[in-house]
Write a protein that holds these residues in place. Sequence first.
Motif, PDB file in Angstrom:
ATOM      1  N   LYS A  53       0.822  -1.344  -0.026  1.00 32.87           N
ATOM      2  CA  LYS A  53       0.060  -0.048  -0.036  1.00 32.87           C
ATOM      3  C   LYS A  53       0.764   1.274   0.014  1.00 32.87           C
ATOM      4  O   LYS A  53       0.654   2.353  -0.647  1.00 32.87           O
ATOM      5  CB  LYS A  53      -0.806  -0.046   1.177  1.00 32.87           C
ATOM      6  N   GLY A  54       1.968   1.118   0.715  1.00 25.43           N
ATOM      7  CA  GLY A  54       2.750   2.405   0.649  1.00 25.43           C
ATOM      8  C   GLY A  54       3.606   2.722  -0.518  1.00 25.43           C
ATOM      9  O   GLY A  54       3.530   3.628  -1.001  1.00 25.43           O
ATOM     10  N   ILE A  55       3.775   1.620  -1.244  1.00 26.84           N
ATOM     11  CA  ILE A  55       4.658   1.721  -2.669  1.00 26.84           C
ATOM     12  C   ILE A  55       3.652   2.224  -3.748  1.00 26.84           C
ATOM     13  O   ILE A  55       3.817   3.184  -4.462  1.00 26.84           O
ATOM     14  CB  ILE A  55       5.048   0.456  -2.865  1.00 26.84           C
ATOM     15  N   LYS A  56       2.248   1.533  -3.600  1.00 18.84           N
ATOM     16  CA  LYS A  56       1.093   2.051  -4.481  1.00 18.84           C
ATOM     17  C   LYS A  56       0.877   3.436  -4.215  1.00 18.84           C
ATOM     18  O   LYS A  56       0.520   4.296  -5.003  1.00 18.84           O
ATOM     19  CB  LYS A  56      -0.202   1.107  -4.370  1.00 18.84           C
ATOM     20  N   THR A  57       1.015   3.970  -3.047  1.00 21.11           N
ATOM     21  CA  THR A  57       0.478   5.548  -2.598  1.00 21.11           C
ATOM     22  C   THR A  57       1.753   6.406  -3.316  1.00 21.11           C
ATOM     23  O   THR A  57       1.345   7.487  -3.820  1.00 21.11           O
ATOM     24  CB  THR A  57       0.160   5.402  -1.376  1.00 21.11           C
ATOM     25  N   ILE A  58       2.968   5.762  -3.203  1.00 20.04           N
ATOM     26  CA  ILE A  58       3.887   6.791  -3.422  1.00 20.04           C
ATOM     27  C   ILE A  58       3.958   6.761  -5.108  1.00 20.04           C
ATOM     28  O   ILE A  58       4.108   7.846  -5.791  1.00 20.04           O
ATOM     29  CB  ILE A  58       5.248   6.323  -3.090  1.00 20.04           C
ATOM     30  N   ILE A  59       3.691   5.653  -5.888  1.00 17.75           N
ATOM     31  CA  ILE A  59       3.666   5.540  -7.251  1.00 17.75           C
ATOM     32  C   ILE A  59       2.678   6.559  -7.633  1.00 17.75           C
ATOM     33  O   ILE A  59       2.690   7.279  -8.580  1.00 17.75           O
ATOM     34  CB  ILE A  59       3.646   4.136  -7.790  1.00 17.75           C
ATOM     35  N   ASN A  60       1.388   6.325  -7.149  1.00 18.69           N
ATOM     36  CA  ASN A  60       0.221   7.199  -7.475  1.00 18.69           C
ATOM     37  C   ASN A  60       0.612   8.608  -7.403  1.00 18.69           C
ATOM     38  O   ASN A  60       0.036   9.569  -8.113  1.00 18.69           O
ATOM     39  CB  ASN A  60      -1.118   6.629  -6.826  1.00 18.69           C
ATOM     40  N   SER A  61       1.299   9.101  -6.415  1.00 19.55           N
ATOM     41  CA  SER A  61       1.473  10.428  -6.232  1.00 19.55           C
ATOM     42  C   SER A  61       2.574  10.970  -7.037  1.00 19.55           C
ATOM     43  O   SER A  61       2.330  12.178  -7.430  1.00 19.55           O
ATOM     44  CB  SER A  61       1.915  10.628  -4.703  1.00 19.55           C
ATOM     45  N   LEU A  62       3.366   9.909  -7.686  1.00 16.86           N
ATOM     46  CA  LEU A  62       4.212  10.318  -8.330  1.00 16.86           C
ATOM     47  C   LEU A  62       3.734  10.833  -9.977  1.00 16.86           C
ATOM     48  O   LEU A  62       4.203  11.758 -10.481  1.00 16.86           O
ATOM     49  CB  LEU A  62       5.561   9.565  -8.649  1.00 16.86           C
ATOM     50  N   PHE A  63       2.839   9.895 -10.170  1.00 19.21           N
ATOM     51  CA  PHE A  63       2.443   9.714 -11.873  1.00 19.21           C
ATOM     52  C   PHE A  63       1.014  10.736 -11.642  1.00 19.21           C
ATOM     53  O   PHE A  63       0.448  10.861 -12.820  1.00 19.21           O
ATOM     54  CB  PHE A  63       2.172   8.545 -12.118  1.00 19.21           C
TER      55      PHE A  63
END
Length: 67
Positions: A53-63
């Motif tokens: 969930k943390g990785i998904k949140t970071i990736i979503n915020s980047l793109f």
Amino acid sequence: MKGLTYMGWALPLFFLGPVVIHISFKNEGHPLFIPVLGLGIIFCFLAILFMAKGIKTIINSLFENEN
């Protein structure tokens, strides 16, 4: 920042889960063997869940800002 918070919660669980599982296997004759083993498995599952969930949140915020 929210993604790093999830990953921050996952880090101690990555250590706590295997330690609890190891402790439960060292005490197989104890009546609380199954509940402690279950708790260790839950900790490991939560660690994986929080990390994903943390990785998904970071990736979503980047793109998110590239519309």
